[in-house]
Design an enzyme around this catalytic site. Structure first.
Site, PDB file in Angstrom:
ATOM      1  N   LYS A  76      36.688  75.793 -51.508  1.00  0.00           N
ATOM      2  CA  LYS A  76      35.636  76.433 -52.313  1.00  0.00           C
ATOM      3  C   LYS A  76      35.289  77.799 -51.749  1.00  0.00           C
ATOM      4  O   LYS A  76      35.100  78.770 -52.500  1.00  0.00           O
ATOM      5  CB  LYS A  76      34.396  75.529 -52.355  1.00  0.00           C
ATOM      6  N   GLN A 130      27.944  68.582 -50.739  1.00  0.00           N
ATOM      7  CA  GLN A 130      29.299  68.031 -50.684  1.00  0.00           C
ATOM      8  C   GLN A 130      29.243  66.509 -50.523  1.00  0.00           C
ATOM      9  O   GLN A 130      28.614  65.998 -49.605  1.00  0.00           O
ATOM     10  CB  GLN A 130      30.074  68.662 -49.515  1.00  0.00           C
ATOM     11  N   ASP A 151      27.129  71.555 -59.796  1.00  0.00           N
ATOM     12  CA  ASP A 151      27.960  70.356 -59.938  1.00  0.00           C
ATOM     13  C   ASP A 151      27.584  69.564 -61.197  1.00  0.00           C
ATOM     14  O   ASP A 151      28.251  68.596 -61.555  1.00  0.00           O
ATOM     15  CB  ASP A 151      27.797  69.447 -58.709  1.00  0.00           C
TER      16      ASP A 151
END
Length: 279
Positions: free
Chosen positions: A49, A93, A116
């Site tokens: 990322k 994460q 997300d």
């Protein structure tokens, strides 16, 4: 084989467009990623990322915390980032340590910064077809179908897998494109009855080589979201070698949906930046 969907090439095109959009409009988007503990796979994903952000001009802030901390420390960090107007996207994460309450932590993220697409507010807005941030993998699947001019209106689309991260958001996105959607999962009886009728088959079950050639019809479009490790190599949920002989289009694993997931995260960060700055 000219029926293989090139996820790497598609992601490069998307990243190129994002980089151009950022440069041309003098945007300054930024992403903060919170990682708890030293999960090796998570560290690889975070690095990917970071690299992708650097490629297109998105500022990246990696906040790494030890797994000995309490949930409250993570929540405090999220609240700090929510208040920081220079941060446009916040991502926790996953997976978090098993003793953490993941939904509670995720829902501390401001829905406007939830790149997300996992907060209850964004999930609810997706169902209601309101403007929102949507999970990156389902978005990546839809982008690939669009790039390869796959029409969904009125088509039979079968989704195998009902996870909150992939299957459920995909249902909503497919319905928005007027597809006729059927869902199969671990409790479904005779999934072949459904997969065999599918014009488009999207598999996100986490089960290596679940779909074989006898389960699909000639000319089907197959999107394989699964990533499984077998005998030191990666394979999908679809038995690629045999199913590819019947499919009109098919994604490989690796090199299919995976690269698009990261590219769509970048797209979400820019979208969040624009909403927050009304640009």
């Amino acid at each position: 084989m000219n029926n293989i969907i090139d996820g790497v090439g598609a992601s490069l095109t998307l990243k190129k467009n994002i980089k151009k959009e950022i440069g041309k409009n003098n945007l300054t988007p930024s992403l903060a990623v919170i990682q708890v503990g030293d999960n090796k796979a998570s560290s690889i994903y975070v690095r990917n990322k970071q690299k992708a952000c650097e490629e297109v001009g998105i500022s990246f802030n990696h906040i790494k915390l030890p797994d000995t901390i309490s949930e409250n420390v993570v929540i405090s960090e999220i609240k700090r980032l929510n208040e920081d107007i220079s941060v446009n996207g916040i991502l926790v994460q996953l997976p978090l340590p098993s003793n953490f309450d993941t939904p509670t932590i995720i829902n501390e993220i401001s829905p406007l910064k939830d790149v997300d697409g996992l907060t209850y507010q964004n999930v609810g807005n997706l169902v209601l077809e309101n403007e929102c941030l949507v999970s990156c993998t389902p978005t990546g699947v839809m982008e690939l179908l669009k790039m390869y001019n796959v029409s969904l209106s009125g088509k039979n689309v079968c989704v195998v897998g009902r996870s909150n991260l992939v299957g459920k958001p995909l249902i909503q996105l497919l319905l928005q494109e007027d597809a006729t959607v059927s869902i199969c999962h671990s409790k479904s009886k005779n999934i072949k009855d459904y997969t065999k009728k599918a014009d488009v088959l999207i598999v996100a079950a986490g089960h290596p080589n679940l779909i074989t050639k006898d389960m699909v019809k000639e000319g089907v479009v197959v999107i394989d979201v699964g990533i499984n490790r077998e005998n030191d190599s990666l394979c999908g949920d679809v038995s690629f070698d045999e199913v590819s002989k019947k499919a009109s289009l098919i994604t490989p694993v690796p090199g299919g949906v995976g690269p698009m997931t990261v590219a769509c995260l970048l797209k979400n960060v820019v979208k969040a930046y624009r909403v927050q700055n009304r640009k």
